[in-house]
Design a protein around this motif. Structure first.
Motif, PDB file in Angstrom:
ATOM      1  N   THR A 207     -25.731  44.269  25.133  1.00  0.00           N
ATOM      2  CA  THR A 207     -26.481  45.647  25.692  1.00  0.00           C
ATOM      3  C   THR A 207     -27.226  44.964  27.005  1.00  0.00           C
ATOM      4  O   THR A 207     -27.884  44.019  26.525  1.00  0.00           O
ATOM      5  CB  THR A 207     -27.320  46.114  24.452  1.00  0.00           C
ATOM      6  OG1 THR A 207     -26.809  46.599  23.332  1.00  0.00           O
ATOM      7  CG2 THR A 207     -28.329  47.300  25.359  1.00  0.00           C
TER       8      THR A 207
ATOM      9  N   THR B  26     -30.280  45.031  29.057  1.00  0.00           N
ATOM     10  CA  THR B  26     -31.586  45.538  29.004  1.00  0.00           C
ATOM     11  C   THR B  26     -32.180  44.812  29.990  1.00  0.00           C
ATOM     12  O   THR B  26     -31.740  43.812  30.597  1.00  0.00           O
ATOM     13  CB  THR B  26     -32.282  44.879  27.333  1.00  0.00           C
ATOM     14  OG1 THR B  26     -32.420  43.498  27.747  1.00  0.00           O
ATOM     15  CG2 THR B  26     -31.228  45.500  26.425  1.00  0.00           C
TER      16      THR B  26
ATOM     17  N   THR C  25     -27.967  53.061  18.518  1.00  0.00           N
ATOM     18  CA  THR C  25     -28.463  51.992  17.529  1.00  0.00           C
ATOM     19  C   THR C  25     -28.212  53.227  16.257  1.00  0.00           C
ATOM     20  O   THR C  25     -28.212  54.359  16.332  1.00  0.00           O
ATOM     21  CB  THR C  25     -29.893  52.141  17.570  1.00  0.00           C
ATOM     22  OG1 THR C  25     -30.097  51.234  18.485  1.00  0.00           O
ATOM     23  CG2 THR C  25     -30.416  51.465  16.048  1.00  0.00           C
TER      24      THR C  25
ATOM     25  N   THR D 261     -31.053  40.967  18.391  1.00  0.00           N
ATOM     26  CA  THR D 261     -30.184  41.800  19.038  1.00  0.00           C
ATOM     27  C   THR D 261     -30.941  43.214  19.091  1.00  0.00           C
ATOM     28  O   THR D 261     -32.113  43.212  18.708  1.00  0.00           O
ATOM     29  CB  THR D 261     -29.075  42.458  17.951  1.00  0.00           C
ATOM     30  OG1 THR D 261     -29.226  42.952  16.877  1.00  0.00           O
ATOM     31  CG2 THR D 261     -28.014  41.171  17.944  1.00  0.00           C
ATOM     32  N   THR D 262     -30.537  44.358  19.538  1.00  0.00           N
ATOM     33  CA  THR D 262     -31.239  45.612  19.800  1.00  0.00           C
ATOM     34  C   THR D 262     -31.337  46.190  18.660  1.00  0.00           C
ATOM     35  O   THR D 262     -32.433  47.091  18.605  1.00  0.00           O
ATOM     36  CB  THR D 262     -30.368  46.568  20.983  1.00  0.00           C
ATOM     37  OG1 THR D 262     -29.225  46.530  20.557  1.00  0.00           O
ATOM     38  CG2 THR D 262     -30.489  45.810  22.242  1.00  0.00           C
TER      39      THR D 262
ATOM     40  N   ASP E 292     -25.240  48.616  15.836  1.00  0.00           N
ATOM     41  CA  ASP E 292     -24.937  49.647  16.828  1.00  0.00           C
ATOM     42  C   ASP E 292     -23.681  50.446  16.237  1.00  0.00           C
ATOM     43  O   ASP E 292     -22.947  50.070  15.321  1.00  0.00           O
ATOM     44  CB  ASP E 292     -24.246  48.698  17.885  1.00  0.00           C
ATOM     45  CG  ASP E 292     -24.747  48.039  18.692  1.00  0.00           C
ATOM     46  OD1 ASP E 292     -25.742  47.596  18.464  1.00  0.00           O
ATOM     47  OD2 ASP E 292     -24.389  47.404  19.729  1.00  0.00           O
TER      48      ASP E 292
ATOM     49  N   GLU F 128     -27.450  52.981  24.963  1.00  0.00           N
ATOM     50  CA  GLU F 128     -27.535  51.786  25.387  1.00  0.00           C
ATOM     51  C   GLU F 128     -26.187  51.405  26.036  1.00  0.00           C
ATOM     52  O   GLU F 128     -25.186  52.009  25.467  1.00  0.00           O
ATOM     53  CB  GLU F 128     -28.127  50.649  24.612  1.00  0.00           C
ATOM     54  CG  GLU F 128     -27.779  50.807  23.338  1.00  0.00           C
ATOM     55  CD  GLU F 128     -28.511  49.598  22.107  1.00  0.00           C
ATOM     56  OE1 GLU F 128     -27.998  48.851  22.243  1.00  0.00           O
ATOM     57  OE2 GLU F 128     -29.540  49.885  22.168  1.00  0.00           O
TER      58      GLU F 128
END
Ligand code: ARG
Length: 273
Positions: A107, A109, A127, A154-155, A195, A222
């Protein structure tokens, strides 16, 4: 649902392509063989337990990201050597310059942009929470008080922390997406945060696991980008290549192969602004 069928079909196509290649091998080499030998090979790192983006298939990294990167590299005139380095080693390799590219559903960011360069966005994600049936999770806030698993760095981790709090002991961080899903399977955690396409793929390919998925309005869209070391000479060339794949339909073809629907090109273009 039809993903594994597709995979099987792809394998058949791949093996017949191999056969064809084996038959016509001599001719091929005389024809186009020499041109490709001159191509520079770029070192690519990935964390290949993240189907359908990257996963190991008969010893080879396979997936949407792999097809897309191969197409982009071809367009830009490079060859790529994709290694399953793992997530942390990939990021470290980008920082040290040992890797030319990170291709791993990464992603884009603001924070990461300080350390890496990114290509134009190539995939929209959001997410998703995956949990075992009966875990009573109806929204993201229900993660509070539950044992939650994430892939470290991670996100998904950042999203879980934004709800539960940073360094909360209820969040377990795993080195790979596969270990995170194993923890869900074994009951070490009650939910995982990851994700959307990966959660959906896991639920689909493990129909007996009793896994449910939800997303939540507080999770914002994202976008994935190809990652490069800061200041990389390759970023501009891969942006151009991606753009060509967007325009000539190759991107849509690859997208449809893996996701069985048409990509939202408008969303990608808008995100690129
Ligand atoms: N998109 C998320 C992020 O960038 C997760 C990526 C994880 N990728 C992987 N191959 N395991 O933080």
């Amino acid at each position: 649902m039809t993903y594994s069928i597709k995979k099987a079909a792809a394998a058949i196509i791949a093996s017949s392509a191999l056969l064809l290649a084996a038959c016509g091998g001599g001719e091929e080499e005389a024809g186009t063989g020499s041109g490709s030998e001159d191509k520079k090979v770029l070192n690519v790192g990935t964390e290949a337990t993240f189907a359908p983006f990257e996963f190991m298939d008969k010893g080879e990294v396979s997936g949407f990201d792999v097809d897309l990167l191969n197409a982009a590299a071809e367009e830009a005139g490079y060859e790529v050597d994709i290694q399953n380095t793992g997530w942390d080693a990939m990021l470290a390799g980008l920082q040290s310059g040992q890797l030319d590219i990170g291709m791993s559903g990464i992603t884009i960011t603001e924070e990461r942009k300080e350390t890496y360069d990114f290509s134009a966005p190539y995939f929209e994600s959001v997410t998703m929470i995956a949990y075992k049936e009966g875990a009573e999770i109806a929204s993201a806030d229900d993660l509070k008080g539950k044992k939650v698993g994430v892939q470290n760095g991670t996100t998904g981790q950042f999203a879980a922390e934004s709800i539960i709090g940073q360094n909360d002991s209820s969040i377990s961080k795993y080195e790979t997406a596969a270990l995170m899903f194993q923890a869900l399977q074994s009951g070490d955690v009650e939910a995982v945060v990851t994700d959307i396409a990966v959660a959906v793929e896991y639920a689909k390919s493990n129909p007996d696991a009793g896994v449910e998925t939800i997303t939540d309005e507080q999770f914002v869209p994202e976008f994935y980008g190809i990652a490069f070391p800061k200041g990389s000479e390759y970023k501009a060339e891969f942006d151009e290549a991606l753009n060509a794949l967007y325009e000539n339909g190759t991107y849509a073809e690859i997208y449809e192969k893996w996701f069985e629907e048409e990509p939202d090109m408008e969303a990608l273009k808008q995100a690129a602004q």
